[in-house]
Write a protein that holds these residues in place. Structure first.
Motif, short mmCIF file in Angstrom:
data_model
loop_
_atom_site.label_atom_id
_atom_site.label_comp_id
_atom_site.label_asym_id
_atom_site.label_seq_id
_atom_site.Cartn_x
_atom_site.Cartn_y
_atom_site.Cartn_z
N ILE A 1 9.07 0.36 2.85
CA ILE A 1 8.09 -0.71 3.05
C ILE A 1 8.66 -2.03 2.56
CG2 ILE A 1 5.83 -1.58 2.37
CD1 ILE A 1 4.96 1.42 2.20
N SER A 2 9.32 -2.01 1.43
CA SER A 2 9.88 -3.24 0.86
C SER A 2 10.98 -3.84 1.72
CB SER A 2 10.46 -2.96 -0.54
OG SER A 2 9.44 -2.59 -1.42
N HIS A 3 11.73 -2.99 2.42
CA HIS A 3 12.91 -3.47 3.15
C HIS A 3 12.80 -3.34 4.67
CE1 HIS A 3 14.39 -2.62 -0.96
NE2 HIS A 3 14.93 -3.80 -0.78
N SER A 4 11.65 -2.99 5.18
CA SER A 4 11.49 -2.79 6.62
C SER A 4 11.59 -4.10 7.38
CB SER A 4 10.14 -2.13 6.91
OG SER A 4 9.97 -1.96 8.29
N LYS A 5 12.30 -4.07 8.50
CA LYS A 5 12.37 -5.24 9.37
C LYS A 5 11.09 -5.37 10.19
CE LYS A 5 17.35 -5.02 9.67
NZ LYS A 5 18.49 -4.53 10.40
N GLU A 6 10.40 -4.26 10.37
CA GLU A 6 9.14 -4.24 11.10
C GLU A 6 8.01 -4.05 10.09
OE1 GLU A 6 7.25 -1.76 14.88
OE2 GLU A 6 9.10 -1.08 13.97
N GLU A 7 6.94 -4.78 10.25
CA GLU A 7 5.81 -4.66 9.33
C GLU A 7 5.23 -3.25 9.36
OE1 GLU A 7 1.28 -6.35 8.68
OE2 GLU A 7 2.47 -7.07 10.36
N VAL A 8 5.01 -2.68 8.21
CA VAL A 8 4.34 -1.38 8.13
C VAL A 8 2.84 -1.66 8.16
CG1 VAL A 8 3.95 0.68 6.72
CG2 VAL A 8 6.25 -0.29 6.89
N MET A 9 2.17 -1.11 9.17
CA MET A 9 0.74 -1.39 9.34
C MET A 9 -0.15 -0.27 8.83
SD MET A 9 0.26 -0.80 13.40
CE MET A 9 -1.49 -0.57 13.27
N LEU A 10 0.45 0.91 8.53
CA LEU A 10 -0.33 2.03 8.04
C LEU A 10 0.63 3.06 7.44
CD1 LEU A 10 -3.42 3.65 9.13
CD2 LEU A 10 -1.48 5.12 9.54
N VAL A 11 0.21 3.69 6.36
CA VAL A 11 0.99 4.76 5.75
C VAL A 11 0.21 6.06 5.93
CG1 VAL A 11 1.93 5.71 3.59
CG2 VAL A 11 2.11 3.26 4.07
N LEU A 12 0.91 7.07 6.40
CA LEU A 12 0.36 8.41 6.60
C LEU A 12 1.15 9.32 5.68
CD1 LEU A 12 -1.44 10.25 8.35
CD2 LEU A 12 0.38 10.28 10.04
N SER A 13 0.54 9.73 4.55
CA SER A 13 1.30 10.41 3.49
C SER A 13 0.76 11.79 3.14
CB SER A 13 1.30 9.56 2.22
OG SER A 13 1.99 10.21 1.18
N ASP A 14 1.70 12.70 2.95
CA ASP A 14 1.38 14.00 2.39
C ASP A 14 1.00 13.78 0.92
OD1 ASP A 14 1.18 16.77 2.09
OD2 ASP A 14 3.32 17.06 1.81
N ILE A 15 0.22 14.69 0.37
CA ILE A 15 -0.15 14.58 -1.04
C ILE A 15 0.84 15.35 -1.92
CG2 ILE A 15 -1.87 15.25 -2.78
CD1 ILE A 15 -4.03 14.51 -0.78
N ASN A 16 1.15 16.56 -1.54
CA ASN A 16 2.00 17.42 -2.38
C ASN A 16 3.47 17.25 -2.01
OD1 ASN A 16 -0.16 18.75 -3.85
ND2 ASN A 16 -0.69 19.62 -1.87
N MET A 17 4.17 16.47 -2.84
CA MET A 17 5.60 16.24 -2.65
C MET A 17 6.27 16.30 -4.01
SD MET A 17 5.68 13.09 0.10
CE MET A 17 4.67 11.98 -0.90
N PRO A 18 7.52 16.74 -4.05
CA PRO A 18 8.24 16.72 -5.33
C PRO A 18 8.52 15.27 -5.75
CG PRO A 18 9.69 17.39 -3.54
CD PRO A 18 8.32 17.28 -2.97
N GLY A 19 8.70 15.08 -7.03
CA GLY A 19 8.91 13.72 -7.53
C GLY A 19 7.58 13.00 -7.53
N MET A 20 7.54 11.86 -6.89
CA MET A 20 6.30 11.08 -6.79
C MET A 20 5.35 11.77 -5.81
SD MET A 20 5.77 7.15 -5.48
CE MET A 20 6.46 6.38 -6.94
N SER A 21 4.19 12.15 -6.29
CA SER A 21 3.20 12.79 -5.41
C SER A 21 2.57 11.74 -4.49
CB SER A 21 2.10 13.45 -6.23
OG SER A 21 1.25 12.47 -6.80
N GLY A 22 1.87 12.21 -3.48
CA GLY A 22 1.16 11.30 -2.59
C GLY A 22 0.10 10.50 -3.32
#
Length: 128
Positions: A46-67
């Motif tokens: 998101i910080s470095h995208s050349k295209e604007e991110v208009m929506l995030v679709l995220s899983d909740i259960n992930m290793p490291g940083m959770s959703g």
């Protein structure tokens, strides 16, 4: 469409499923997807995208940083960015938590792609 949907999921087949189920919409330019395999890489994307991110679709259960942790960070950095959360482990407490933190939508796995398309259309307008 003026931006991209960022799909965040540590499952390797998530990207393939999105690309298969949205192939027509992607080809027509209705949707543009970016993919991140972790919360940390999503923040970087998101910080470095050349295209604007208009929506995030995220899983909740992930290793490291959770959703849920990702949602908290997204709200802190980009409070207006819509977020849809997805999980295979449905419970009322988790759903209440993500809604309290500001998630616009909550979906369960396996994803019903007809329902997902309907919900995405609320954010990107007419998809025909």
């Amino acid at each position: 469409m003026t931006g991209q949907i960022l799909m965040v999921d540590d499952e390797p087949d998530a990207q393939d499923l999105i690309q298969q189920n949205f192939r027509r919409e992607i080809r027509k330019g209705v949707y543009s997807f970016g993919f991140a395999g972790s919360g940390e890489s999503a923040l970087d994307a998101i910080s470095h995208s050349k295209e604007e991110v208009m929506l995030v679709l995220s899983d909740i259960n992930m290793p490291g940083m959770s959703g849920i942790e990702l949602l908290q960070e997204l709200r802190a950095r980009w409070p207006e960015l819509p977020v849809m959360m997805i999980t295979a482990y449905v419970d009322a407490a988790t759903e209440a938590k993500v809604r309290e933190l500001g998630a616009e939508q909550f979906l369960t796995k396996p994803v019903d792609f007809v329902e997902l398309k309907e919900r995405l259309s609320q954010f990107v307008g007419d998809t025909t």
